[in-house]
Design an enzyme around this catalytic site. Structure first.
Site, PDB file in Angstrom:
ATOM      1  N   CYS A  29      36.970  39.341  42.518  1.00 49.18           N
ATOM      2  CA  CYS A  29      35.633  38.810  42.256  1.00 49.18           C
ATOM      3  C   CYS A  29      34.643  39.801  42.844  1.00 49.18           C
ATOM      4  O   CYS A  29      34.890  40.368  43.913  1.00 49.18           O
ATOM      5  CB  CYS A  29      35.480  37.447  42.927  1.00 49.18           C
ATOM      6  SG  CYS A  29      33.811  36.785  42.845  1.00 49.18           S
ATOM      7  N   THR A  30      33.529  39.973  42.125  1.00 51.68           N
ATOM      8  CA  THR A  30      32.523  40.947  42.559  1.00 51.68           C
ATOM      9  C   THR A  30      32.050  40.742  43.997  1.00 51.68           C
ATOM     10  O   THR A  30      31.685  41.695  44.673  1.00 51.68           O
ATOM     11  CB  THR A  30      31.281  40.832  41.653  1.00 51.68           C
ATOM     12  OG1 THR A  30      30.962  39.434  41.517  1.00 51.68           O
ATOM     13  CG2 THR A  30      31.525  41.442  40.300  1.00 51.68           C
ATOM     14  N   HIS A  31      32.029  39.478  44.445  1.00 51.80           N
ATOM     15  CA  HIS A  31      31.446  39.183  45.747  1.00 51.80           C
ATOM     16  C   HIS A  31      32.400  39.415  46.924  1.00 51.80           C
ATOM     17  O   HIS A  31      31.962  39.566  48.060  1.00 51.80           O
ATOM     18  CB  HIS A  31      31.007  37.719  45.803  1.00 51.80           C
ATOM     19  CG  HIS A  31      29.813  37.407  44.968  1.00 51.80           C
ATOM     20  ND1 HIS A  31      29.770  37.637  43.616  1.00 51.80           N
ATOM     21  CD2 HIS A  31      28.603  36.875  45.310  1.00 51.80           C
ATOM     22  CE1 HIS A  31      28.595  37.247  43.156  1.00 51.80           C
ATOM     23  NE2 HIS A  31      27.869  36.788  44.150  1.00 51.80           N
ATOM     24  N   CYS A  39      31.948  41.965  35.970  1.00 51.68           N
ATOM     25  CA  CYS A  39      32.309  40.586  36.319  1.00 51.68           C
ATOM     26  C   CYS A  39      33.792  40.319  36.042  1.00 51.68           C
ATOM     27  O   CYS A  39      34.255  40.483  34.906  1.00 51.68           O
ATOM     28  CB  CYS A  39      31.441  39.654  35.482  1.00 51.68           C
ATOM     29  SG  CYS A  39      31.745  37.923  35.770  1.00 51.68           S
ATOM     30  N   ASN A  40      34.515  39.907  37.063  1.00 48.20           N
ATOM     31  CA  ASN A  40      35.944  39.611  36.897  1.00 48.20           C
ATOM     32  C   ASN A  40      36.148  38.446  35.933  1.00 48.20           C
ATOM     33  O   ASN A  40      37.079  38.436  35.142  1.00 48.20           O
ATOM     34  CB  ASN A  40      36.567  39.234  38.241  1.00 48.20           C
ATOM     35  CG  ASN A  40      36.701  40.413  39.175  1.00 48.20           C
ATOM     36  OD1 ASN A  40      37.783  40.921  39.389  1.00 48.20           O
ATOM     37  ND2 ASN A  40      35.596  40.874  39.744  1.00 48.20           N
ATOM     38  N   THR A  41      35.261  37.451  36.021  1.00 56.70           N
ATOM     39  CA  THR A  41      35.400  36.265  35.169  1.00 56.70           C
ATOM     40  C   THR A  41      35.238  36.646  33.696  1.00 56.70           C
ATOM     41  O   THR A  41      36.035  36.248  32.846  1.00 56.70           O
ATOM     42  CB  THR A  41      34.364  35.206  35.591  1.00 56.70           C
ATOM     43  OG1 THR A  41      34.514  34.943  36.996  1.00 56.70           O
ATOM     44  CG2 THR A  41      34.530  33.931  34.814  1.00 56.70           C
ATOM     45  N   GLU A  68      26.406  34.856  48.935  1.00 58.04           N
ATOM     46  CA  GLU A  68      24.994  34.844  48.532  1.00 58.04           C
ATOM     47  C   GLU A  68      24.094  34.343  49.660  1.00 58.04           C
ATOM     48  O   GLU A  68      22.933  34.717  49.746  1.00 58.04           O
ATOM     49  CB  GLU A  68      24.819  34.038  47.242  1.00 58.04           C
ATOM     50  CG  GLU A  68      25.629  34.684  46.118  1.00 58.04           C
ATOM     51  CD  GLU A  68      24.957  34.742  44.769  1.00 58.04           C
ATOM     52  OE1 GLU A  68      23.971  34.036  44.552  1.00 58.04           O
ATOM     53  OE2 GLU A  68      25.448  35.532  43.927  1.00 58.04           O
ATOM     54  N   TYR A  77      29.396  32.243  36.387  1.00 61.32           N
ATOM     55  CA  TYR A  77      30.300  32.139  35.242  1.00 61.32           C
ATOM     56  C   TYR A  77      31.644  31.549  35.683  1.00 61.32           C
ATOM     57  O   TYR A  77      32.388  31.017  34.877  1.00 61.32           O
ATOM     58  CB  TYR A  77      30.575  33.519  34.636  1.00 61.32           C
ATOM     59  CG  TYR A  77      29.463  34.141  33.814  1.00 61.32           C
ATOM     60  CD1 TYR A  77      28.181  33.602  33.767  1.00 61.32           C
ATOM     61  CD2 TYR A  77      29.718  35.303  33.066  1.00 61.32           C
ATOM     62  CE1 TYR A  77      27.177  34.200  33.009  1.00 61.32           C
ATOM     63  CE2 TYR A  77      28.728  35.900  32.294  1.00 61.32           C
ATOM     64  CZ  TYR A  77      27.457  35.350  32.278  1.00 61.32           C
ATOM     65  OH  TYR A  77      26.479  35.950  31.523  1.00 61.32           O
ATOM     66  N   GLY A  78      31.935  31.699  36.950  1.00 60.32           N
ATOM     67  CA  GLY A  78      33.272  31.379  37.470  1.00 60.32           C
ATOM     68  C   GLY A  78      33.663  29.923  37.388  1.00 60.32           C
ATOM     69  O   GLY A  78      34.828  29.567  37.557  1.00 60.32           O
ATOM     70  N   ASP A  91      27.034  41.894  34.553  1.00 60.49           N
ATOM     71  CA  ASP A  91      27.691  40.934  35.440  1.00 60.49           C
ATOM     72  C   ASP A  91      26.988  39.594  35.253  1.00 60.49           C
ATOM     73  O   ASP A  91      25.878  39.530  34.705  1.00 60.49           O
ATOM     74  CB  ASP A  91      27.567  41.404  36.902  1.00 60.49           C
ATOM     75  CG  ASP A  91      28.226  40.425  37.870  1.00 60.49           C
ATOM     76  OD1 ASP A  91      29.370  40.016  37.597  1.00 60.49           O
ATOM     77  OD2 ASP A  91      27.588  40.034  38.871  1.00 60.49           O
ATOM     78  N   SER A  92      27.616  38.536  35.753  1.00 56.26           N
ATOM     79  CA  SER A  92      26.970  37.225  35.707  1.00 56.26           C
ATOM     80  C   SER A  92      25.731  37.197  36.599  1.00 56.26           C
ATOM     81  O   SER A  92      24.893  36.310  36.449  1.00 56.26           O
ATOM     82  CB  SER A  92      27.958  36.162  36.168  1.00 56.26           C
ATOM     83  OG  SER A  92      28.464  36.500  37.445  1.00 56.26           O
TER      84      SER A  92
HETATM   85  N1  DGL Z   1      30.724  37.898  39.008  1.00 58.03           N
HETATM   86  C1  DGL Z   1      31.671  36.826  39.129  1.00 58.03           C
HETATM   87  C2  DGL Z   1      33.102  37.411  39.160  1.00 58.03           C
HETATM   88  O1  DGL Z   1      33.324  38.560  39.499  1.00 58.03           O
HETATM   89  C3  DGL Z   1      31.421  35.975  40.357  1.00 58.03           C
HETATM   90  C4  DGL Z   1      30.189  35.104  40.255  1.00 58.03           C
HETATM   91  C5  DGL Z   1      30.279  34.072  39.154  1.00 58.03           C
HETATM   92  O2  DGL Z   1      31.020  33.076  39.286  1.00 58.03           O
HETATM   93  O3  DGL Z   1      29.611  34.260  38.152  1.00 58.03           O
HETATM   94  O4  DGL Z   1      34.027  36.714  38.819  1.00 58.03           O
END
Ligand code: DGL
Length: 274
Positions: free
Chosen positions: A188-190, A77-79, A156, A46-47, A14-15
């Protein structure tokens, strides 16, 4: 991958820290599997980045995980899943599972009115990956997308409930509500950590879909297909690597993982620019 691979770990990247929501689902679905997690905390988020940067970082992350002889890789990571999955599959032979298709599939199964909302980072929404994946399954579905850049920093900071989170959520989600969606993908993971605030804003008529669970189901399928499921001899081992200070990850991580992390290692030394 063959039956000898059964004892090898699953690699997850993941990012940063958010991918622990996917690790949580993997541990629940596949309790016998060992996992090596890589969080690129030095380069998160990463987003907000461009496709070429996201693809470059993702290639490096897979190379790192391959050093552990992983039997498959999960892009939590979705991104990264949105932009890098086709390139990663082209470059590497190891099976790679992203979170987009599983999330899309779960949402298509869930919707009754064929009106699905998608929320994610700016890069994920810009990629149109969820929309494409949904339309591959059912072209008749109406998809409404919205980027929610303030959600990641809110999570966060631990601001999961309360007036500020609700106000931000209202601002992002009201346009989706006006489109009368009945299902929302938390892309998104969060975002699963904001689920109760999001649900409050949208009301109980909208079902929330978290890709993590469906992704874990897909990983089980991939491993079964390759005869590489662990047969549970010995305790699974979990290793966590990050590219920035481990303490920060350790402190926040339990919120995402739902349990204490244990030890976090710094990836430097294993990891460097290509
Ligand atoms: N992990 C990223 C996602 O799921 C979210 C955090 C980021 O922007 O890196 O898209």
């Amino acid at each position: 991958m063959n039956a000898n691979g059964a004892r090898q770990p699953i690699g997850v990247f993941d990012s940063g820290i958010g991918g622990l929501t996917v690790v949580k689902a993997l541990i629940e679905e596949l309790p016998g599997e060992s996992i090596v997690y890589f969080g690129d905390t030095a380069r998160v988020p990463y987003g907000t980045k461009s496709k070429s940067t996201i693809v470059k970082f993702s290639l490096e992350n897979v190379e790192f995980l391959l050093r552990f002889g992983v039997k498959c890789i999960v892009i939590a990571c979705n991104t990264s899943s949105s932009w890098a999955l086709p390139t990663l599959r082209k470059y590497f032979k190891v099976p790679i599972v992203g979170v987009i298709r599983p999330g899309a599939l779960a949402a298509v199964r869930q919707t009754r009115t064929k009106r699905i909302g998608v929320i994610g980072t700016t890069a994920t929404i810009k990629s149109g990956a969820y929309e494409t994946a949904i339309h591959r399954i059912d072209p008749a579905i109406k998809v409404v997308s919205q980027h929610c850049p303030l959600f990641v920093p809110l999570v966060e900071e631990g601001w999961l409930n309360g007036a500020i989170s609700r106000q931000v959520a209202r601002r992002y989600l009201e346009p989706l509500a006006r489109q009368r969606i009945d299902t929302l993908i938390l892309g998104c993971t969060h975002y699963p950590l904001l689920a109760s605030t999001i649900q409050q804003v949208l009301g109980s008529g909208v079902s929330l879909v978290d890709s993590a669970k469906q992704t874990a189901t897909e990983v089980r399928g991939v491993l079964m297909g390759a005869d590489a499921l662990s047969h549970g001899s010995g305790r699974p081992r979990y290793r966590f690597f990050v590219t920035d200070e481990p303490q920060h990850f350790d402190r926040l991580g339990h919120r995402f993982l739902g349990q204490v992390i244990g030890s976090v290692e710094r990836a430097n030394g294993h990891y460097g620019p290509r």
